[in-house]
Write an enzyme that holds these catalytic residues in place. Structure first.
Site, PDB file in Angstrom:
ATOM      1  N   LYS A 125      27.432  44.114   7.305  1.00 56.61           N
ATOM      2  CA  LYS A 125      26.643  44.437   7.434  1.00 56.61           C
ATOM      3  C   LYS A 125      26.566  44.583   9.493  1.00 56.61           C
ATOM      4  O   LYS A 125      25.910  45.925   9.796  1.00 56.61           O
ATOM      5  CB  LYS A 125      25.331  43.854   6.765  1.00 56.61           C
ATOM      6  CG  LYS A 125      25.580  43.284   6.091  1.00 56.61           C
ATOM      7  CD  LYS A 125      24.964  44.497   4.452  1.00 56.61           C
ATOM      8  CE  LYS A 125      26.159  44.304   3.290  1.00 56.61           C
ATOM      9  NZ  LYS A 125      25.396  42.879   2.927  1.00 56.61           N
ATOM     10  N   TRP A 142      19.762  39.661  -3.932  1.00 56.99           N
ATOM     11  CA  TRP A 142      21.367  38.588  -3.912  1.00 56.99           C
ATOM     12  C   TRP A 142      20.051  36.998  -3.508  1.00 56.99           C
ATOM     13  O   TRP A 142      21.111  35.920  -4.236  1.00 56.99           O
ATOM     14  CB  TRP A 142      21.052  38.828  -1.999  1.00 56.99           C
ATOM     15  CG  TRP A 142      21.466  40.332  -1.624  1.00 56.99           C
ATOM     16  CD1 TRP A 142      21.454  41.565  -1.286  1.00 56.99           C
ATOM     17  CD2 TRP A 142      22.760  41.302  -3.207  1.00 56.99           C
ATOM     18  NE1 TRP A 142      22.501  42.501  -1.382  1.00 56.99           N
ATOM     19  CE2 TRP A 142      22.934  42.399  -2.022  1.00 56.99           C
ATOM     20  CE3 TRP A 142      23.886  39.909  -3.602  1.00 56.99           C
ATOM     21  CZ2 TRP A 142      24.194  43.122  -3.146  1.00 56.99           C
ATOM     22  CZ3 TRP A 142      24.846  41.409  -4.041  1.00 56.99           C
ATOM     23  CH2 TRP A 142      25.385  42.737  -2.982  1.00 56.99           C
ATOM     24  N   ASP A 180      21.640  32.542   3.098  1.00 56.81           N
ATOM     25  CA  ASP A 180      22.648  34.537   3.483  1.00 56.81           C
ATOM     26  C   ASP A 180      21.558  35.099   4.431  1.00 56.81           C
ATOM     27  O   ASP A 180      20.490  35.293   4.727  1.00 56.81           O
ATOM     28  CB  ASP A 180      22.414  34.286   1.824  1.00 56.81           C
ATOM     29  CG  ASP A 180      22.680  35.829   2.384  1.00 56.81           C
ATOM     30  OD1 ASP A 180      23.853  36.651   3.644  1.00 56.81           O
ATOM     31  OD2 ASP A 180      22.985  36.026   0.495  1.00 56.81           O
TER      32      ASP A 180
HETATM   33  C1  LIG Z   1      25.508  42.704   0.688  1.00 63.98           C
HETATM   34  C2  LIG Z   1      24.690  41.301   0.796  1.00 63.98           C
HETATM   35  C3  LIG Z   1      25.634  39.902  -0.544  1.00 63.98           C
HETATM   36  C4  LIG Z   1      27.124  40.490  -0.896  1.00 63.98           C
HETATM   37  O1  LIG Z   1      28.165  40.465   0.390  1.00 63.98           O
HETATM   38  P1  LIG Z   1      29.741  40.665  -0.391  1.00 63.98           P
HETATM   39  O2  LIG Z   1      30.646  40.160   0.534  1.00 63.98           O
HETATM   40  O3  LIG Z   1      29.513  41.772  -1.089  1.00 63.98           O
HETATM   41  O4  LIG Z   1      29.066  39.390  -1.378  1.00 63.98           O
HETATM   42  C5  LIG Z   1      24.783  38.724  -0.381  1.00 63.98           C
HETATM   43  N1  LIG Z   1      23.416  38.895   0.436  1.00 63.98           N
HETATM   44  C6  LIG Z   1      23.202  40.128   1.148  1.00 63.98           C
HETATM   45  C7  LIG Z   1      21.591  39.982   1.915  1.00 63.98           C
HETATM   46  C8  LIG Z   1      23.979  40.989   1.210  1.00 63.98           C
HETATM   47  O5  LIG Z   1      22.971  42.242   2.111  1.00 63.98           O
END
Ligand SMILES: *Cc1c(COP(=O)(O)O)cnc(C)c1O
Length: 357
Positions: free
Chosen positions: A190, A99, A166
């Site tokens: 999540k 990511w 993020d």
């Molecule tokens: C799941 C995840 C993403 C991707 O998220 P989307 O909403 O599918 O774009 C990005 N960063 C992390 C740390 C993730 O766990």
């Protein structure tokens, strides 16, 4: 029977949250309409938006000067919105997984990207420590929890430039000093709600410093100025996020959540370390409280599928590790009850009794 849901994302939600969302889907607060069929600009949905933002601010202790936005596009959309809005010349990134790499890749469309440190040499099984954040960077981007590898930055870093995080997979899992961040963003799926909504906590004064023009939909300022209502926001996911935050508040807030998460992680990591059939993949110091990655020890490699089937026969789902790590990943997000972790530990012990050579 309700399963033990260890899925990495979309992932488990508290059953009370799902029940309350189901009620609002049928009839929102007795108004005779579904939350799905009302105007986002009407007073009934505005109340949902206002409460969700207020709960974000209250539970994370968000200081003045910050805004909370809910947009579409997922965390992946933020990978490009961040540099579009903030990168003039150069940005710094910490490369702690796939990511983080995807975020840095989008940055390169807009300027120079400096990778200050990377753990790619060890398949991202640790969080790099010795690095310097360049003071001439427009921002420093981190991924606090690396969902695929089970590593986590558990403290708030001091950065000389705006810190962008993020937090898709660890938001609300622990208290955060929001004042240290320029932006915190993540997908809701999540730890907060169903897929479809992205949260963005943003300090307004970091904006307005790039030379380029920004299309309206991709400009944070647009969404700040319109209270996340420039276009139609993801209304139903936002409703569920509100229910999750009500649940979290009732439970005692993020500090309490952190205690529960630490307790859950401890018993699972203890078993991984004790049980010689299994081995953790992340370096101990970097271990995540949200995604616990482990494999079958070398000697028992051929039993991997067997263990997955055994766990599955006991009602456990979502335990298969990401293909880039292999083995198993137990996602222990806020909504996962302690009983599910205990059930997994019991399964590991039973498996040991059956198969240990
Ligand atoms: C799941 C995840 C993403 C991707 O998220 P989307 O909403 O599918 O774009 C990005 N960063 C992390 C740390 C993730 O766990």
């Amino acid at each position: 029977m309700k399963k033990h849901n260890f899925s990495a994302g979309p992932s488990i939600l508290a059953s009370e949250v799902i029940e309350n969302t189901a009620k609002a889907v049928m009839d929102l607060n007795g108004i005779g309409l579904s939350v799905m069929e009302i105007s986002h600009r009407g007073k009934d949905f505005q109340a949902v938006m206002d409460e969700t933002v207020a709960l974000f601010k209250e539970l994370l202790n968000i200081p003045d000067g910050y805004h909370v936005l809910f947009l579409g596009g997922g965390a992946s959309m933020q990978f490009c919105m961040v540099p579009y809005n903030l990168l003039n010349k150069k940005a710094a990134y910490l490369e702690t997984g796939v990511w983080a790499k995807k975020a840095a890749k989008e940055g390169r469309f807009f300027g120079d990207v400096e990778i200050v440190a990377s753990s790619a040499d060890e398949n991202f099984n640790y969080i790099p420590k010795d690095y310097t954040i360049p003071s001439d960077a427009d921002y420093f981007h981190i991924t606090t929890n690396n969902t695929i590898y089970g590593t986590e930055i558990k403290e708030d870093i001091n950065s000389p430039v705006p810190l962008i995080a993020d937090m898709s997979s660890d938001i609300f899992s622990r208290p955060v000093d929001v004042s240290k961040y320029g932006i915190i963003y993540g997908g809701a799926q999540k730890n907060l709600g169903p897929a479809g909504a992205t949260f963005i906590i943003i300090r307004e004064d970091i904006l307005g410093k790039v030379d380029r023009a920004i299309p309206s939909m991709l400009s944070y300022q647009t969404h700040i100025d319109n209270g996340s209502m420039f276009n139609t926001p993801p209304c139903l996911p936002i409703y569920t996020i509100m229910e999750t935050l009500r649940w979290l508040k009732k439970l005692g807030g993020v500090k309490k959540m952190q205690e529960l998460n630490e307790a859950k992680a401890r018993i699972l990591y203890d078993e991984i370390d004790r049980n010689e059939m299994f081995a953790g993949t992340a370096e101990k110091e970097s271990r995540s409280l949200m995604n616990i990655c482990f494999v079958m020890n070398e000697k028992y490699k051929e039993l991997e599928q067997e263990f997955l089937s055994f766990a599955s026969s006991l009602g456990m789902v979502g335990l298969k590790g990401h293909r880039s790590v292999g083995g198993f990943r137990a996602s222990t997000y806020n909504a996962l009850p302690l009983e599910s972790v205990k059930a997994l530990v019991d399964a590991m012990q039973e498996f040991e009794k059956k198969f240990k050579k």
